[in-house]
Design a protein around this motif. Structure first.
Motif, PDB file in Angstrom:
ATOM      1  N   CYS A  27       0.843  -1.197   0.000  1.00  0.00           N
ATOM      2  CA  CYS A  27       0.000   0.000   0.000  1.00  0.00           C
ATOM      3  C   CYS A  27       0.877   1.246   0.000  1.00  0.00           C
ATOM      4  N   ALA A  28       0.368   2.278  -0.629  1.00  0.00           N
ATOM      5  CA  ALA A  28       1.006   3.590  -0.593  1.00  0.00           C
ATOM      6  C   ALA A  28      -0.052   4.593  -0.152  1.00  0.00           C
ATOM      7  N   VAL A  29       0.305   5.413   0.828  1.00  0.00           N
ATOM      8  CA  VAL A  29      -0.594   6.436   1.361  1.00  0.00           C
ATOM      9  C   VAL A  29       0.088   7.783   1.170  1.00  0.00           C
ATOM     10  N   ARG A  30      -0.651   8.733   0.620  1.00  0.00           N
ATOM     11  CA  ARG A  30      -0.073  10.070   0.436  1.00  0.00           C
ATOM     12  C   ARG A  30       0.314  10.662   1.782  1.00  0.00           C
ATOM     13  N   ARG A  31       1.430  11.352   1.801  1.00  0.00           N
ATOM     14  CA  ARG A  31       1.884  12.018   3.021  1.00  0.00           C
ATOM     15  C   ARG A  31       1.010  13.224   3.347  1.00  0.00           C
ATOM     16  N   THR A  32       0.414  13.831   2.331  1.00  0.00           N
ATOM     17  CA  THR A  32      -0.513  14.952   2.494  1.00  0.00           C
ATOM     18  C   THR A  32      -1.764  14.635   1.706  1.00  0.00           C
ATOM     19  N   ASN A  33      -2.922  14.658   2.361  1.00  0.00           N
ATOM     20  CA  ASN A  33      -4.171  14.354   1.664  1.00  0.00           C
ATOM     21  C   ASN A  33      -4.440  15.353   0.547  1.00  0.00           C
ATOM     22  N   LEU A  34      -5.013  14.836  -0.522  1.00  0.00           N
ATOM     23  CA  LEU A  34      -5.391  15.676  -1.646  1.00  0.00           C
ATOM     24  C   LEU A  34      -6.623  16.513  -1.307  1.00  0.00           C
ATOM     25  N   PRO A  35      -6.749  17.685  -1.915  1.00  0.00           N
ATOM     26  CA  PRO A  35      -7.988  18.437  -1.741  1.00  0.00           C
ATOM     27  C   PRO A  35      -9.132  17.726  -2.462  1.00  0.00           C
ATOM     28  N   PRO A  36     -10.366  17.947  -2.015  1.00  0.00           N
ATOM     29  CA  PRO A  36     -11.520  17.244  -2.593  1.00  0.00           C
ATOM     30  C   PRO A  36     -11.640  17.385  -4.112  1.00  0.00           C
ATOM     31  N   GLN A  37     -11.269  18.525  -4.670  1.00  0.00           N
ATOM     32  CA  GLN A  37     -11.397  18.697  -6.123  1.00  0.00           C
ATOM     33  C   GLN A  37     -10.451  17.771  -6.900  1.00  0.00           C
ATOM     34  N   LYS A  38      -9.304  17.448  -6.339  1.00  0.00           N
ATOM     35  CA  LYS A  38      -8.404  16.504  -7.012  1.00  0.00           C
ATOM     36  C   LYS A  38      -8.918  15.074  -6.885  1.00  0.00           C
ATOM     37  N   VAL A  39      -9.506  14.756  -5.738  1.00  0.00           N
ATOM     38  CA  VAL A  39     -10.109  13.432  -5.573  1.00  0.00           C
ATOM     39  C   VAL A  39     -11.271  13.286  -6.551  1.00  0.00           C
ATOM     40  N   ALA A  40     -12.043  14.353  -6.715  1.00  0.00           N
ATOM     41  CA  ALA A  40     -13.165  14.330  -7.659  1.00  0.00           C
ATOM     42  C   ALA A  40     -12.682  14.140  -9.094  1.00  0.00           C
ATOM     43  N   ARG A  41     -11.434  14.540  -9.390  1.00  0.00           N
ATOM     44  CA  ARG A  41     -10.860  14.344 -10.722  1.00  0.00           C
ATOM     45  C   ARG A  41     -10.394  12.908 -10.935  1.00  0.00           C
ATOM     46  N   GLY A  42     -10.405  12.095  -9.876  1.00  0.00           N
ATOM     47  CA  GLY A  42     -10.018  10.704 -10.036  1.00  0.00           C
ATOM     48  C   GLY A  42      -8.720  10.319  -9.366  1.00  0.00           C
ATOM     49  N   LEU A  43      -8.051  11.267  -8.713  1.00  0.00           N
ATOM     50  CA  LEU A  43      -6.833  10.940  -7.993  1.00  0.00           C
ATOM     51  C   LEU A  43      -7.183  10.329  -6.644  1.00  0.00           C
ATOM     52  N   SER A  44      -6.206   9.688  -6.004  1.00  0.00           N
ATOM     53  CA  SER A  44      -6.481   8.952  -4.775  1.00  0.00           C
ATOM     54  C   SER A  44      -5.439   9.264  -3.711  1.00  0.00           C
ATOM     55  N   ASN A  45      -5.840   9.150  -2.457  1.00  0.00           N
ATOM     56  CA  ASN A  45      -4.909   9.297  -1.339  1.00  0.00           C
ATOM     57  C   ASN A  45      -4.254   7.976  -0.960  1.00  0.00           C
ATOM     58  N   VAL A  46      -4.813   6.861  -1.411  1.00  0.00           N
ATOM     59  CA  VAL A  46      -4.288   5.524  -1.107  1.00  0.00           C
ATOM     60  C   VAL A  46      -4.307   4.692  -2.383  1.00  0.00           C
ATOM     61  N   ARG A  47      -3.202   4.019  -2.654  1.00  0.00           N
ATOM     62  CA  ARG A  47      -3.145   3.070  -3.779  1.00  0.00           C
ATOM     63  C   ARG A  47      -2.526   1.779  -3.269  1.00  0.00           C
ATOM     64  N   CYS A  48      -3.007   0.655  -3.770  1.00  0.00           N
ATOM     65  CA  CYS A  48      -2.513  -0.654  -3.340  1.00  0.00           C
ATOM     66  C   CYS A  48      -2.197  -1.517  -4.552  1.00  0.00           C
ATOM     67  N   GLY A  49      -1.387  -2.542  -4.327  1.00  0.00           N
ATOM     68  CA  GLY A  49      -1.070  -3.489  -5.375  1.00  0.00           C
ATOM     69  C   GLY A  49      -0.777  -4.847  -4.777  1.00  0.00           C
TER      70      GLY A  49
END
Length: 79
Positions: A27-49
């Protein structure tokens, strides 16, 4: 080319904390959470593989999405 934890940390470690997942995989967790507008664009604060190679692909997708000005970057959902 084999992906290593050290290589991922060198590439993405300033923006992401990368750890092994309790149930397996990584898992990878962003060190700083994204603002809601970036999350709404499809970016994520957590990614896993399931493995480091898959996580590397997801983090590369995030990086490409961050650089685009389009309202909705084409990122695959996390499964």
């Amino acid at each position: 080319m084999t992906v290593t934890l050290r290589g991922l940390e060198a590439e993405y470690g300033k923006q992401w904390t990368i750890t092994d997942a309790a149930g397996g995989g990584w898992c990878a967790v962003r060190r700083t959470n994204l603002p809601p507008q970036k999350v709404a664009r499809g970016l994520s604060n957590v990614r896993c593989g399931a493995d480091l190679e898959e996580l590397a692909r997801h983090l590369a997708e995030e990086k490409r999405g961050e650089g685009k000005d389009s309202p909705r970057p084409r990122l695959r959902p996390v499964s």
